[in-house]
Design a protein around this motif. Structure first.
Motif, PDB file in Angstrom:
ATOM      1  N   ASN A  16       0.395   3.310   0.136  1.00 40.35           N
ATOM      2  CA  ASN A  16      -0.605   2.264   0.309  1.00 40.35           C
ATOM      3  C   ASN A  16       0.009   0.882   0.077  1.00 40.35           C
ATOM      4  N   TYR A  17       0.833   0.776  -0.952  1.00 44.53           N
ATOM      5  CA  TYR A  17       1.469  -0.514  -1.234  1.00 44.53           C
ATOM      6  C   TYR A  17       2.448  -0.907  -0.131  1.00 44.53           C
ATOM      7  N   LYS A  18       3.152   0.067   0.440  1.00 43.49           N
ATOM      8  CA  LYS A  18       4.071  -0.232   1.545  1.00 43.49           C
ATOM      9  C   LYS A  18       3.313  -0.746   2.758  1.00 43.49           C
ATOM     10  N   ILE A  22       3.410  -4.512   4.509  1.00 46.08           N
ATOM     11  CA  ILE A  22       3.635  -4.698   5.946  1.00 46.08           C
ATOM     12  C   ILE A  22       2.525  -5.569   6.536  1.00 46.08           C
ATOM     13  N   GLY A  23       1.283  -5.291   6.144  1.00 43.35           N
ATOM     14  CA  GLY A  23       0.163  -6.093   6.626  1.00 43.35           C
ATOM     15  C   GLY A  23       0.267  -7.549   6.213  1.00 43.35           C
ATOM     16  N   ILE A  68      -4.343  -4.087   9.338  1.00 45.62           N
ATOM     17  CA  ILE A  68      -3.383  -3.235   8.632  1.00 45.62           C
ATOM     18  C   ILE A  68      -3.668  -3.233   7.138  1.00 45.62           C
ATOM     19  N   THR A  69      -3.985  -4.393   6.573  1.00 48.27           N
ATOM     20  CA  THR A  69      -4.265  -4.441   5.132  1.00 48.27           C
ATOM     21  C   THR A  69      -5.561  -3.711   4.784  1.00 48.27           C
ATOM     22  N   VAL A  70      -6.571  -3.810   5.638  1.00 47.81           N
ATOM     23  CA  VAL A  70      -7.808  -3.056   5.395  1.00 47.81           C
ATOM     24  C   VAL A  70      -7.533  -1.562   5.462  1.00 47.81           C
ATOM     25  N   TYR A  71      -6.718  -1.142   6.427  1.00 50.22           N
ATOM     26  CA  TYR A  71      -6.345   0.262   6.530  1.00 50.22           C
ATOM     27  C   TYR A  71      -5.610   0.725   5.265  1.00 50.22           C
TER      28      TYR A  71
END
Length: 80
Positions: A16-18, A22-23, A68-71
């Protein structure tokens, strides 16, 4: 005798942190793409602020980064 010390547990897993990083990187790239195009002289108008990169590509990149961050936040690593 059991060890009753509190266990330090993160809210998310490593994946999740990776994905979150990326987001954030994609969002930063979008804002970098959005920068520039202005004129040094305030009396001179520059058409460069209306090119494809600043009007279409950069905002789309920022929105993809937010997606991407919400995902990354909603992804449940416990489910395989």
């Amino acid at each position: 005798m059991k060890d009753n010390s509190p266990k330090h547990e993160f809210l998310f897993d490593k994946i999740n942190y990776k994905i979150l990083l990326i987001g954030i990187g994609v969002i930063a790239l979008g804002f970098i793409l959005m920068s520039g195009g202005g004129s040094d002289d305030p009396n001179v108008f520059s058409e460069a602020i209306f090119d494809f990169r600043r009007i279409r590509l950069a905002p789309t990149t920022v929105l993809i980064g937010f997606g991407i961050t919400v995902y990354a936040i909603l992804k449940n690593p416990k489910k395989a």
